[in-house]
Every structure is written in C-alpha cells, then in structure tokens.
Scaffold this motif. Structure first.
Motif, PDB file in Angstrom:
ATOM      1  N   ILE A 264       3.164   0.534  -3.548  1.00  0.00           N
ATOM      2  CA  ILE A 264       2.520   0.335  -4.849  1.00  0.00           C
ATOM      3  C   ILE A 264       1.011   0.565  -4.749  1.00  0.00           C
ATOM      4  O   ILE A 264       0.398   1.180  -5.635  1.00  0.00           O
ATOM      5  CB  ILE A 264       2.818  -1.076  -5.379  1.00  0.00           C
ATOM      6  CG1 ILE A 264       4.303  -1.201  -5.737  1.00  0.00           C
ATOM      7  CG2 ILE A 264       1.961  -1.394  -6.602  1.00  0.00           C
ATOM      8  CD1 ILE A 264       4.728  -2.606  -6.082  1.00  0.00           C
ATOM      9  N   ALA A 267       0.503   4.355  -4.461  1.00  0.00           N
ATOM     10  CA  ALA A 267       0.833   5.018  -5.722  1.00  0.00           C
ATOM     11  C   ALA A 267      -0.214   4.713  -6.797  1.00  0.00           C
ATOM     12  O   ALA A 267      -0.613   5.604  -7.564  1.00  0.00           O
ATOM     13  CB  ALA A 267       2.215   4.575  -6.191  1.00  0.00           C
ATOM     14  N   SER A 268      -0.663   3.473  -6.860  1.00  0.00           N
ATOM     15  CA  SER A 268      -1.684   3.098  -7.842  1.00  0.00           C
ATOM     16  C   SER A 268      -2.973   3.868  -7.606  1.00  0.00           C
ATOM     17  O   SER A 268      -3.635   4.327  -8.556  1.00  0.00           O
ATOM     18  CB  SER A 268      -1.963   1.594  -7.771  1.00  0.00           C
ATOM     19  OG  SER A 268      -0.799   0.845  -8.012  1.00  0.00           O
ATOM     20  N   TYR A 388       6.544   7.767  -5.592  1.00  0.00           N
ATOM     21  CA  TYR A 388       5.205   7.938  -6.136  1.00  0.00           C
ATOM     22  C   TYR A 388       5.257   8.625  -7.506  1.00  0.00           C
ATOM     23  O   TYR A 388       4.498   8.290  -8.419  1.00  0.00           O
ATOM     24  CB  TYR A 388       4.338   8.752  -5.174  1.00  0.00           C
ATOM     25  CG  TYR A 388       3.950   8.024  -3.916  1.00  0.00           C
ATOM     26  CD1 TYR A 388       4.139   6.651  -3.786  1.00  0.00           C
ATOM     27  CD2 TYR A 388       3.393   8.696  -2.841  1.00  0.00           C
ATOM     28  CE1 TYR A 388       3.782   5.986  -2.639  1.00  0.00           C
ATOM     29  CE2 TYR A 388       3.027   8.032  -1.681  1.00  0.00           C
ATOM     30  CZ  TYR A 388       3.234   6.677  -1.587  1.00  0.00           C
ATOM     31  OH  TYR A 388       2.876   6.007  -0.435  1.00  0.00           O
ATOM     32  N   PHE A 391       6.230   6.139 -10.210  1.00  0.00           N
ATOM     33  CA  PHE A 391       5.103   5.295 -10.602  1.00  0.00           C
ATOM     34  C   PHE A 391       4.190   6.039 -11.572  1.00  0.00           C
ATOM     35  O   PHE A 391       3.733   5.474 -12.577  1.00  0.00           O
ATOM     36  CB  PHE A 391       4.322   4.862  -9.364  1.00  0.00           C
ATOM     37  CG  PHE A 391       3.228   3.869  -9.652  1.00  0.00           C
ATOM     38  CD1 PHE A 391       3.489   2.508  -9.620  1.00  0.00           C
ATOM     39  CD2 PHE A 391       1.944   4.286  -9.955  1.00  0.00           C
ATOM     40  CE1 PHE A 391       2.495   1.588  -9.892  1.00  0.00           C
ATOM     41  CE2 PHE A 391       0.935   3.376 -10.230  1.00  0.00           C
ATOM     42  CZ  PHE A 391       1.218   2.023 -10.192  1.00  0.00           C
ATOM     43  N   THR A 406      13.488   6.165  -9.943  1.00  0.00           N
ATOM     44  CA  THR A 406      13.426   4.986  -9.082  1.00  0.00           C
ATOM     45  C   THR A 406      14.812   4.601  -8.586  1.00  0.00           C
ATOM     46  O   THR A 406      14.999   4.258  -7.400  1.00  0.00           O
ATOM     47  CB  THR A 406      12.801   3.806  -9.838  1.00  0.00           C
ATOM     48  OG1 THR A 406      11.481   4.161 -10.257  1.00  0.00           O
ATOM     49  CG2 THR A 406      12.734   2.569  -8.958  1.00  0.00           C
TER      50      THR A 406
END
Length: 438
Positions: A264, A267-268, A388, A391, A406
């Motif tokens: 996360i 990816a963020s 990724y 996201f 996902t």
C-alpha cells in the motif's frame, strides 16, 4: 593480562544481561544460546516453523530437556526446561529483514550440530562469526540487480525495450536510495515511500525526455508500475502464507500485515507521483510476438528477474542461479498452461508445486534452505503489477475494475501459496503432522 583477556583465553562464556554471574552452561545461558539461533533466523527472513525447529534442535544439542516457543514476526517467546527447572524468556532481533546468506549459514550450522555435547560458548561464537559477515554484493551490484529484475518484470508485462530500459534505470536508482536509507535503520514503510517516489520520478524523467525531444513516440507508460516492483515484499508475503498453512497464525498474520502495508505504501507513492505530474499508468500493448519467440523471451526475462531478486536478498551466487533456473522452468510451464486456456490461478498453483519439488531436491543435495530457492523463484509470479494497478484504478474512480483485478491477484497469490504448501506436504513428514517442535 586484564580480566576480559583472561576470560577470552579460557574460552569462558561472556556474561549476559540475564545471567550476570556468567555461569557456564547454566539453564539461563543455554536457553539464551538456543533463542539466539532463532533470533538470527527470524532476522534473516525464515518462516516461523523452521525457526522453532532450529531452536529446538539447538536446545537438545545443548542438553536442555525441552524448548517450547511461540514465534511471531518480530519476537520469540520461549520456555526451556532442565532437570525440573524452567526459564521463560522473550527475544527480539535487532531488525527483521531478508538475508539469505545468514539464513543459509545459520541453518547449516544447526543441521551439523551433534545430538548432545555442544556448549553455549560454541553456539555464541558461531553466531558471532555469521553476524560479522557483511553483504555478499556491493551497493552497485545490489542496485543493478534491482534494475535488471524490474526491467525483466516490465518485459513479462508486455512492455517494449524503451519502457523496460526506463524501468530498469528507475529501479536501479530507487534501490540505491533504498539501501542507503536502510543503513540508517529507518522505518520500513518510510523507506518504501522514499524509494517508490524516487523510482517513479526517475522513470517519468527517463521516458519524458526522449518523448519531448521526439526521439520516441507513442504511449510509453507501460513500464511505470514495473519500476517499483523491487519493493514487492516477496519473502514476508510467501512465508506468511506458509505460516498460515502451518497454523502459525501469530507469525503469518503479522507477516501478511507487514507485506500489505509495504504494498500500500509503494502503491500510494506511485499514484501520488502520477497524480502530481498528471500522467496515468496504462497497460502495455501486446508485443505481438510468435508463441515460440515469446516463450523464449519470457524464459529469459524470468531467469534475469529471479536472479536479480535473489541477489537483492543477499543470496550467494550458487543459490541465486539455482532459484533462477527453477523459476525459468516453472514460470515457462505456467505461461504455456495459460496459453491453452487454463486460468492463471490454476497455472500458478501447478507452477509453484513444481517450484517446491525442485527446491526440495536441490536443498537436499546442496544442503541449502528450501526457502532460499523457492521464495525468489515464486516472487516473479506474485502479481505485483496487478496489485499496484488496482490501487491506481480505485483512486481513478473505477472501483469495479479495481475489485476484479484485486480478486484475481489475491487468487493468484493464494494459488502460489497452496502450490508451495502442497509441495511441502508431499515431501516433508513434519509438515504432515500436527505436532510442533519441542
């Protein structure tokens, strides 16, 4: 001769914080030695069952009656018994990461211990020698390994040569920054964010300059997400799933939580950079190669990618080459199966069973940890690109597409875990039994 030099000359154990009087081979010192073995393996990325097994074997070699332990991702709680007395202790490694060289040498040391007659001093001395070993590969090799691995990932995701080259350059710089910051013992999530931002920015510059100059044309964002795949936490992700199969829920859930946070965080960071710059990562167009040619390209990319990941994990060259060869065979079989219409999840399960069986054969003949071969070989099959992308789709206002992607990614990961678990169950009597090491 001072007191410290006199103690060293007599090879007496160094007093510990829990045993200030330094009694040779007391219950305290023996339990500390057994726990130190587990701490070294845990710090190197070993799955919890093997950590417990190693501590139990060391404890019996030290003459302890039993050694029962609970292993999580970051600490070990263990109770040792000797002649009706017991001692419970909590041990925490100084850090938790991945170091295949230390993992391999520590496990080999435990495997060669006699059934009885080892002293705590000998155990501490062996562990000190292992810890004193520096990285096998320098910063340049380590960074280049990440670069080649991510370039190979880009090729596997249908990226062209320009995109793969840009992804490799970005990952090389990102890994160099990551390793530099790691030496400062910073928080892993912060390190991931920094490395992801650097890699994403380098990729955009590497693609943007030739595009603006008119040297290349078309949409060249297919390798953007591949540039940060060196951040995929393969070891904790795979070993965490194996821990769950072994009913080691404390360690398994903690490893998976850590892996999820890292994914996360990366990816963020990538999405934030793309949002700030105003670009949108897109899937690469198929290269349109003939099937025999594509099989060869994918096989070569798999070998290079797994070799790169194994070197990032500080694997010796012979272990890294073995992992790359195993993955070449298994991932090629997986791709061939998908070309016949078999779902990717099922193909991944079949391929990881093959990885587990080959890793078992190599581990027995070469006396290396099976995990050191199987985990790098399977990392190339972890759908980090899809995770990724999912996201990014969520943040782009496409939740339905993100949910589908996902779900497919999770099914593929579960297939990989079950494939390795089936291979362990087929080849290891200990995995087929409910009993835990004592």
């Amino acid at each position: 001769m001072n007191e410290q030099e006199g103690r060293a000359s007599r090879h007496e154990p160094v007093p510990t914080t829990t045993s200030p009087i330094g009694m040779p081979d007391s219950l305290t010192v023996r339990s500390e030695a057994a726990a130190a073995v587990g701490a070294e393996l845990l710090a190197s990325g070993m799955a919890s069952y093997r950590v417990r097994w190693a501590m139990s074997r060391t404890a019996h070699a030290l003459g302890l009656d039993s050694f029962t332990s609970l292993v999580s991702y970051t600490d070990i709680t263990a109770t040792a018994t000797l002649n009706g007395r017991y001692r419970t202790r909590l041990t925490q490694p100084r850090h938790v990461g991945v170091d295949v060289d230390h993992l391999h040498r520590t496990q080999r040391f435990v495997e060669t211990l006699p059934e009885r007659g080892v002293t705590a001093d000998e155990v501490f001395a062996a562990l000190a020698a292992i810890r004193a070993r520096g990285p096998l590969h320098g910063r340049v090799v380590n960074a280049l390994a990440a670069g080649f691995a991510c370039a190979a990932f880009a090729v596997l995701n249908q990226a062209g040569p320009v995109e793969a080259g840009a992804a490799g350059l970005a990952a090389t710089v990102g890994q160099a920054v990551r390793r530099t910051v790691q030496l400062r013992s910073w928080n892993h999530l912060l390190i991931t964010v920094i490395a992801a931002v650097v890699a994403a920015c380098v990729y955009l510059v590497a693609i943007g300059v030739p595009s603006a100059a008119g040297w290349v044309g078309g949409d060249l964002m297919g390798g953007y997400l591949a540039s940060v795949l060196f951040l995929v936490p393969g070891f904790p992700l795979i070993t965490g799933l194996l821990d769950l199969v072994r009913a080691d829920y404390a360690a398994g859930l903690q490893r998976l939580t850590y892996a999820a946070l890292i994914i996360i965080g990366a990816a963020s960071s990538v999405w934030t950079v793309s949002l700030a710059v105003g670009v949108e990562p897109v899937a690469a167009e198929p290269l349109g190669l003939a099937l025999p040619v594509e099989l060869g390209v994918r096989a070569a990319a798999t070998f290079v990618g797994v070799l790169g990941f194994a070197l990032i994990f500080n694997s010796p060259w012979r272990i890294a080459l073995a992992a790359a060869t195993v993955s070449l065979l298994a991932n090629s079989a997986r791709f061939a199966l998908t070309e016949t219409g078999i779902p990717i999840q099922v193909a991944t399960l079949v391929a990881t069973v093959l990885v587990g069986l080959l890793a078992y054969a190599i581990a027995r003949s070469r006396h290396v940890p099976r995990t050191a071969i199987s985990v790098p070989a399977v990392v190339i099959m972890v759908p980090g690109y899809a995770m990724y992308t999912a996201f990014a789709l969520v943040n782009a206002g496409q939740p339905a597409e993100a949910a589908i992607l996902t779900l497919e990614a999770l099914q593929t990961i579960i297939g990989a875990a079950f494939g390795l678990a089936l291979a362990h169950l087929a080849t290891s009597p200990a995995w087929r039994r409910v009993e835990q090491p004592r």
